[in-house]
Design an enzyme around this catalytic site. Structure first.
Site, PDB file in Angstrom:
ATOM      1  N   CYS A 341      -6.039   2.945  -4.297  1.00  0.00           N
ATOM      2  CA  CYS A 341      -6.163   1.539  -4.575  1.00  0.00           C
ATOM      3  C   CYS A 341      -4.801   1.083  -4.855  1.00  0.00           C
ATOM      4  O   CYS A 341      -4.575   0.822  -6.004  1.00  0.00           O
ATOM      5  CB  CYS A 341      -7.129   1.191  -5.676  1.00  0.00           C
ATOM      6  SG  CYS A 341      -8.892   1.794  -4.871  1.00  0.00           S
ATOM      7  N   PHE A 342      -3.844   0.837  -3.766  1.00  0.00           N
ATOM      8  CA  PHE A 342      -2.585   0.269  -4.161  1.00  0.00           C
ATOM      9  C   PHE A 342      -2.098   0.183  -2.742  1.00  0.00           C
ATOM     10  O   PHE A 342      -2.128   0.962  -1.702  1.00  0.00           O
ATOM     11  CB  PHE A 342      -1.674   1.710  -4.637  1.00  0.00           C
ATOM     12  CG  PHE A 342      -0.229   1.827  -4.575  1.00  0.00           C
ATOM     13  CD1 PHE A 342       0.491   0.739  -4.701  1.00  0.00           C
ATOM     14  CD2 PHE A 342       0.434   2.956  -4.087  1.00  0.00           C
ATOM     15  CE1 PHE A 342       1.876   0.626  -4.564  1.00  0.00           C
ATOM     16  CE2 PHE A 342       1.572   2.861  -3.863  1.00  0.00           C
ATOM     17  CZ  PHE A 342       2.404   1.766  -4.133  1.00  0.00           C
TER      18      PHE A 342
END
Ligand code: PLP
Length: 426
Positions: A341-342
């Protein structure tokens, strides 16, 4: 992609293995052989542990007669546990504590001092132990930066080593410390041209000759020329082989190979990078106008440099069908996205690949150095299963991490709501 096909056929990639990393040990042996042939069997071919610290890989290298270059005390432990004898371990680090130096000297490791204060500490430690350190001094040849700033260490300024410009102070240290017997140079990792590598080693070679002329022959008797031999990540890359590097060094520094110095090399990337192949299942395929994205199970956790510095670091990719065979067909442009999640999580950007379908496998090439070694805990993903490939057979070098391993990694002590921690209240 024979290794992948065989691995699948042999059941080495299980349903739960969303990704697997292969390390080709036959290739590692051949590459170590290239170094040994080029620099001679008497030279200590130390492998930089930081490039690939997997214990079974280190033990394999120890069994082949290599040495090990350690960048930290735990890397020294990894080397000892893998079976390297103390005399084949080189301890480099710019921040060695008194305790670490004491251990290094008492074990009889080769230590390269990063600076002159560390030389003083080594003298103190040696005197208190009644044992002469086996030590060299790292000198920065100040020949300039390579293409990649963050892995170049031979600029006029560097955080490493004693600048060559401090020549008199270096000579004085050798005059003062009769046990100081080596010189160490490392110019950079990837992105340094052959000319730059040779110029850097050449400058320190000249220093060795000068010290020996002033203070007596064989005052400098160990010459550690570091690592830094680049590898090909792109089809257009054409790096020098160890043979070409050694021949260029022999021309610039004829005495280096004449037997008057014990030679040490510290290659990491050259030995390991092409041995590694990462294979990830494609979990999802997303199509937006102008953008095709394949979502993989490896991202900025394994490819830290590639995700944060994509203009400098890249890898070749091959698309495979679920049985491991190379896929064909018309090529399009694909974003290969990682699972984190980046939003910078693209291990490979803009790959030209045949049409990708969920369940396909993406093989990322040349991942044997500075990838798993830099594994990031961000998002707490499980490090994949790592398979060794040796003479047509597979060994599990490291089992896939389980969620429980991550829980253990992060575990601390609970904080009682009413306090009750360990520090004393003032
Ligand atoms: C990182 C490093 C190496 C290995 O560099 P490669 O480019 O992987 O060959 C060798 N010596 C020192 C001191 C290093 O810091």
């Amino acid at each position: 992609m024979e290794m992948v096909e065989k691995g699948i056929a042999a059941g080495m990639i299980r349903e739960a293995d969303t990704a697997v990393v292969f390390h080709d040990l036959d290739m590692l042996e051949r590459r170590l052989g290239e170094v040994t042939t080029a620099f001679g069997p008497a030279a200590l071919a130390a492998a930089a542990i930081k490039a690939n610290p997997l214990p079974p890989v280190l033990a394999f290298l120890a069994g082949l007669g290599a040495g090990a270059e350690a960048a930290s005390l735990p890397e020294v432990r990894l080397a000892l546990d893998a079976g390297f004898t103390a005399g084949r371990i080189v301890f480099d680090s710019p921040a060695k504590t008194f305790e670490e130096l004491r251990l290094a000297v008492s074990l009889g490791l080769n230590v390269n001092a990063d600076n002159l204060d560390e030389v003083e500490r080594l003298g103190t430690v040696g005197a208190s132990l009644g044992r002469a350190p086996r030590a060299g001094l790292r000198v920065n040849p100040q020949v300039g930066l390579g293409r990649i700033k963050a892995t170049s260490v031979a600029g006029v300024y560097s955080k490493f080593g004693v600048p060559l410009a401090d020549r008199e102070a270096i000579l004085a240290a050798f005059a003062r410390c009769p046990w100081l017997e080596g010189l160490h140079v490392h110019i950079g990792s990837q992105g340094c041209s052959l000319d730059m590598l040779v110029a850097g080693v050449g400058a320190i070679y000249d220093l060795a000759l000068e010290i020996n002329a002033r203070l007596g022959a064989r005052r400098v008797r160990r010459f550690d020329l570091g690592g830094g031999l680049p590898v090909a990540y792109r089809d257009t890359d054409d790096p020098p082989t160890p043979g070409v590097y050694a021949a260029a060094l022999a021309e610039r520094c004829p005495g280096l190979f004449s037997g008057q110095f014990d030679l040490v090399t510290e290659f990491g990337r050259f030995l390991h990078a092409p041995c590694g192949l990462a294979v990830s299942r494609v979990e999802y395929v997303k199509r937006q106008p102008g953008h095709n994205t394949a979502v993989l199970h490896l991202g900025a956790d394994m490819f830290v440099r590639e995700c944060y510095n994509p203009e400098l670091w890249t890898h070749g990719v091959t698309l495979l069908s679920p049985d491991g065979r190379e896929k064909g067909g018309e090529r399009g442009t694909w974003h290969l996205a990682g699972p984190l999640c980046f939003s910078g999580d693209f291990p490979i950007r803009q790959a030209r690949l045949p049409d990708v379908a969920p369940g396909d496998l993406v093989a990322i090439h040349d991942v044997g150095a500075y990838t798993l070694a830099m594994w990031s805990r961000y998002n707490s993903r499980q490090m994949p299963r790592i398979l060794g490939y040796r003479q047509g057979r597979f060994n599990v070098l490291r089992e896939r991490e389980e969620p429980e391993d991550l829980v253990r990694f992060w575990r601390g002590r609970p904080v009682a709501p009413g306090g009750g921690g360990q520090g004393r209240e003032e």
